[in-house]
Design an enzyme around this catalytic site. Structure first.
Site, PDB file in Angstrom:
ATOM      1  N   TYR A   1      10.637  23.186  64.695  1.00 17.13           N
ATOM      2  CA  TYR A   1       9.487  22.997  63.801  1.00 17.13           C
ATOM      3  C   TYR A   1       9.255  24.253  62.973  1.00 17.13           C
ATOM      4  O   TYR A   1       9.064  24.200  61.759  1.00 17.13           O
ATOM      5  CB  TYR A   1       8.256  22.662  64.655  1.00 17.13           C
ATOM      6  CG  TYR A   1       7.000  22.364  63.884  1.00 17.13           C
ATOM      7  CD1 TYR A   1       6.804  21.122  63.305  1.00 17.13           C
ATOM      8  CD2 TYR A   1       5.987  23.316  63.755  1.00 17.13           C
ATOM      9  CE1 TYR A   1       5.634  20.838  62.609  1.00 17.13           C
ATOM     10  CE2 TYR A   1       4.819  23.042  63.068  1.00 17.13           C
ATOM     11  CZ  TYR A   1       4.650  21.797  62.499  1.00 17.13           C
ATOM     12  OH  TYR A   1       3.488  21.517  61.813  1.00 17.13           O
TER      13      TYR A   1
ATOM     14  N   ALA B   1      11.395  26.683  62.280  1.00 24.20           N
ATOM     15  CA  ALA B   1      12.493  26.886  61.321  1.00 24.20           C
ATOM     16  C   ALA B   1      12.375  25.907  60.159  1.00 24.20           C
ATOM     17  O   ALA B   1      12.602  26.266  58.995  1.00 24.20           O
ATOM     18  CB  ALA B   1      13.840  26.709  62.025  1.00 24.20           C
TER      19      ALA B   1
ATOM     20  N   SER C   1       3.173  24.798  57.382  1.00 19.91           N
ATOM     21  CA  SER C   1       2.355  25.098  58.567  1.00 19.91           C
ATOM     22  C   SER C   1       2.259  26.602  58.720  1.00 19.91           C
ATOM     23  O   SER C   1       3.168  27.342  58.325  1.00 19.91           O
ATOM     24  CB  SER C   1       3.015  24.516  59.822  1.00 19.91           C
ATOM     25  OG  SER C   1       2.409  25.064  60.976  1.00 19.91           O
TER      26      SER C   1
ATOM     27  N   LYS D   1       9.629  24.549  58.945  1.00 25.17           N
ATOM     28  CA  LYS D   1       8.517  24.913  58.058  1.00 25.17           C
ATOM     29  C   LYS D   1       8.849  26.172  57.244  1.00 25.17           C
ATOM     30  O   LYS D   1       8.469  26.278  56.081  1.00 25.17           O
ATOM     31  CB  LYS D   1       7.228  25.107  58.863  1.00 25.17           C
ATOM     32  CG  LYS D   1       6.703  23.813  59.484  1.00 25.17           C
ATOM     33  CD  LYS D   1       6.420  22.737  58.441  1.00 25.17           C
ATOM     34  CE  LYS D   1       5.660  21.563  59.024  1.00 25.17           C
ATOM     35  NZ  LYS D   1       5.439  20.492  58.032  1.00 25.17           N
TER      36      LYS D   1
ATOM     37  N   VAL E   1      11.555   9.011  55.611  1.00 23.98           N
ATOM     38  CA  VAL E   1      12.091  10.148  54.857  1.00 23.98           C
ATOM     39  C   VAL E   1      13.509  10.532  55.269  1.00 23.98           C
ATOM     40  O   VAL E   1      14.138  11.359  54.604  1.00 23.98           O
ATOM     41  CB  VAL E   1      11.198  11.406  54.942  1.00 23.98           C
ATOM     42  CG1 VAL E   1       9.845  11.180  54.312  1.00 23.98           C
ATOM     43  CG2 VAL E   1      11.080  11.908  56.371  1.00 23.98           C
TER      44      VAL E   1
HETATM   45  N1  LIG Z   1      -2.510  18.912  62.420  1.00 23.62           N
HETATM   46  C1  LIG Z   1      -2.235  20.200  62.368  1.00 23.62           C
HETATM   47  O1  LIG Z   1      -2.856  21.032  63.061  1.00 23.62           O
HETATM   48  C2  LIG Z   1      -1.167  20.695  61.437  1.00 23.62           C
HETATM   49  C3  LIG Z   1      -1.053  22.086  61.268  1.00 23.62           C
HETATM   50  C4  LIG Z   1      -0.086  22.562  60.396  1.00 23.62           C
HETATM   51  C5  LIG Z   1       0.738  21.704  59.717  1.00 23.62           C
HETATM   52  N2  LIG Z   1       0.621  20.366  59.900  1.00 23.62           N
HETATM   53  C6  LIG Z   1       1.512  19.510  59.119  1.00 23.62           C
HETATM   54  O2  LIG Z   1       0.744  18.561  58.420  1.00 23.62           O
HETATM   55  C7  LIG Z   1       1.541  17.391  58.176  1.00 23.62           C
HETATM   56  C8  LIG Z   1       0.779  16.176  58.658  1.00 23.62           C
HETATM   57  O3  LIG Z   1       0.617  16.275  60.054  1.00 23.62           O
HETATM   58  P1  LIG Z   1      -0.593  15.583  60.843  1.00 23.62           P
HETATM   59  O4  LIG Z   1      -1.130  16.582  61.789  1.00 23.62           O
HETATM   60  O5  LIG Z   1      -1.490  14.926  59.877  1.00 23.62           O
HETATM   61  O6  LIG Z   1       0.215  14.533  61.736  1.00 23.62           O
HETATM   62  P2  LIG Z   1       0.315  12.944  61.720  1.00 23.62           P
HETATM   63  O7  LIG Z   1       1.232  12.591  62.833  1.00 23.62           O
HETATM   64  O8  LIG Z   1      -1.056  12.350  61.711  1.00 23.62           O
HETATM   65  O9  LIG Z   1       0.989  12.625  60.319  1.00 23.62           O
HETATM   66  C9  LIG Z   1       2.364  12.615  60.120  1.00 23.62           C
HETATM   67  C10 LIG Z   1       2.738  11.404  59.294  1.00 23.62           C
HETATM   68  O10 LIG Z   1       4.149  11.438  59.055  1.00 23.62           O
HETATM   69  C11 LIG Z   1       4.655  10.132  59.211  1.00 23.62           C
HETATM   70  N3  LIG Z   1       6.070  10.201  59.511  1.00 23.62           N
HETATM   71  C12 LIG Z   1       6.667  10.704  60.627  1.00 23.62           C
HETATM   72  N4  LIG Z   1       8.003  10.547  60.558  1.00 23.62           N
HETATM   73  C13 LIG Z   1       8.259   9.941  59.370  1.00 23.62           C
HETATM   74  C14 LIG Z   1       9.451   9.507  58.723  1.00 23.62           C
HETATM   75  N5  LIG Z   1      10.653   9.647  59.287  1.00 23.62           N
HETATM   76  N6  LIG Z   1       9.343   8.928  57.504  1.00 23.62           N
HETATM   77  C15 LIG Z   1       8.133   8.768  56.918  1.00 23.62           C
HETATM   78  N7  LIG Z   1       6.956   9.148  57.481  1.00 23.62           N
HETATM   79  C16 LIG Z   1       7.035   9.724  58.697  1.00 23.62           C
HETATM   80  C17 LIG Z   1       3.819   9.545  60.346  1.00 23.62           C
HETATM   81  O11 LIG Z   1       3.876   8.139  60.362  1.00 23.62           O
HETATM   82  C18 LIG Z   1       2.433  10.067  59.969  1.00 23.62           C
HETATM   83  O12 LIG Z   1       1.833   9.213  59.016  1.00 23.62           O
HETATM   84  C19 LIG Z   1       2.866  17.611  58.910  1.00 23.62           C
HETATM   85  O13 LIG Z   1       3.827  18.104  58.011  1.00 23.62           O
HETATM   86  C20 LIG Z   1       2.503  18.688  59.926  1.00 23.62           C
HETATM   87  O14 LIG Z   1       3.631  19.425  60.322  1.00 23.62           O
HETATM   88  C21 LIG Z   1      -0.313  19.831  60.735  1.00 23.62           C
END
Ligand SMILES: NC(=O)c1ccc[n+]([C@@H]2O[C@H](COP(=O)([O-])OP(=O)(O)OC[C@H]3O[C@@H](n4cnc5c(N)ncnc54)[C@H](O)[C@@H]3O)[C@@H](O)[C@H]2O)c1
Length: 257
Positions: A160, A162, A147, A164, A71
């Site tokens: 993070y 900022a 988030s 979100k 991305v």
């Molecule tokens: N797990 C939680 O508790 C939680 C809570 C709130 C928000 N989130 C948000 O949910 C979303 C998914 O997080 P997750 O917990 O499933 O984590 P995760 O690490 O399992 O998933 C993140 C994904 O993003 C991909 N990624 C990272 N950098 C990238 C790049 N430069 N280009 C393309 N892909 C890239 C990774 O390969 C991975 O597939 C994120 O936006 C995270 O901030 C997660």
């Protein structure tokens, strides 16, 4: 008999792209959409992970394609869009679920770490919208994964947090501009167990106990519990919903003690 028909909560027959769709929440959404009968491309930077998740999608009897993307590179997102147009015939739903995090204090965070997080988490969301919106027809739906930290601060996550907050503001800005053809919404998860953070939130740890105690529903979420909201926002059942942030946190943000 009343002449009455509502749009069902389903993404069956839709064509979806999930960025960051090969692990965690994004993978759950990609597989959930496939189970529902949507054609799905799940993409991330790793070819191996793209292949693994594509095989899981195919096992559910729907179409997919194998393509990596980063991305931080607009050109690679345009390549995913072209693949979706060529292989699936278009794009109806895009989910931006890529993630990046860095744990430093407000005082200590460097330009380099700040830029790394915001480039993926905030600019990445902008690039996803810019790449896919031109290929989406009337009724398209963009879903950005935000988030709870956009609303409730946690220490040592300034970039993070900022990013979100920016994702939610950008969601509203693009909802306004892309209306009426494309709807843009965000999902703001609270604490969600994923394979990556299973140790951090493991049962019995102090962190987990504090979260469970403070959450009205008394526990953290499984990643599958985020999927229903994504299906709703991707479906025609949410045809009048745009610029909205759907919080999924077991009641955490709205409870005091
Ligand atoms: N797990 C939680 O508790 C939680 C809570 C709130 C928000 N989130 C948000 O949910 C979303 C998914 O997080 P997750 O917990 O499933 O984590 P995760 O690490 O399992 O998933 C993140 C994904 O993003 C991909 N990624 C990272 N950098 C990238 C790049 N430069 N280009 C393309 N892909 C890239 C990774 O390969 C991975 O597939 C994120 O936006 C995270 O901030 C997660």
């Amino acid at each position: 008999m009343v002449d009455y028909q509502h749009s069902p909560v389903t993404v069956s027959g839709k064509r979806a792209v999930v960025i960051g769709g090969t692990s965690g929440i994004g993978q759950a959404i990609a597989l959930g959409f496939a189970e529902e009968g949507a054609d799905v491309i799940a993409t991330s930077r790793s070819e191996e992970k793209v292949n693994e998740t594509a095989a899981e999608i195919e096992d559910r009897g729907v179409e997919t394609a194998r393509v990596t993307c980063d991305v931080t590179d607009a050109g690679s997102l345009e390549a995913v869009r072209e693949t979706a147009v060529d292989e699936l015939g278009g794009v109806d739903v895009v989910v931006a679920s890529q993630g990046a995090i860095s744990r430093e204090s407000v005082q200590d965070i460097s330009d380099e770490d700040w830029d790394f997080v915001t480039d993926v988490a905030l600019d990445g969301v902008r690039r996803v919208t810019q790449a896919f919106a031109p290929a989406m027809d009337e009724g398209g739906s963009i879903i950005n994964i935000s988030s709870l930290t956009a609303r409730l601060s946690m220490a040592n996550l300034p970039a993070y947090t900022a990013a979100k907050g920016g994702v939610e503001a950008f969601t509203r800005a693009s909802a306004k501009e892309l209306s009426p053809d494309i709807r843009v919404n965000a999902i703001a998860p609270g604490f969600v167990i994923t394979p990556q953070n299973a140790e951090t939130y493991a049962e019995g740890t102090e962190k987990r106990e504090r979260i469970d105690e403070r959450t009205p529903l008394g526990r953290v979420a499984e990643r599958e519990e985020i999927v229903g909201a994504a299906i709703y926002l991707g479906s025609d059942a949410s045809s009048f919903v745009t610029g909205e942030i759907v919080t999924i946190d077991g009641g955490f943000a709205d409870s005091a003690f």
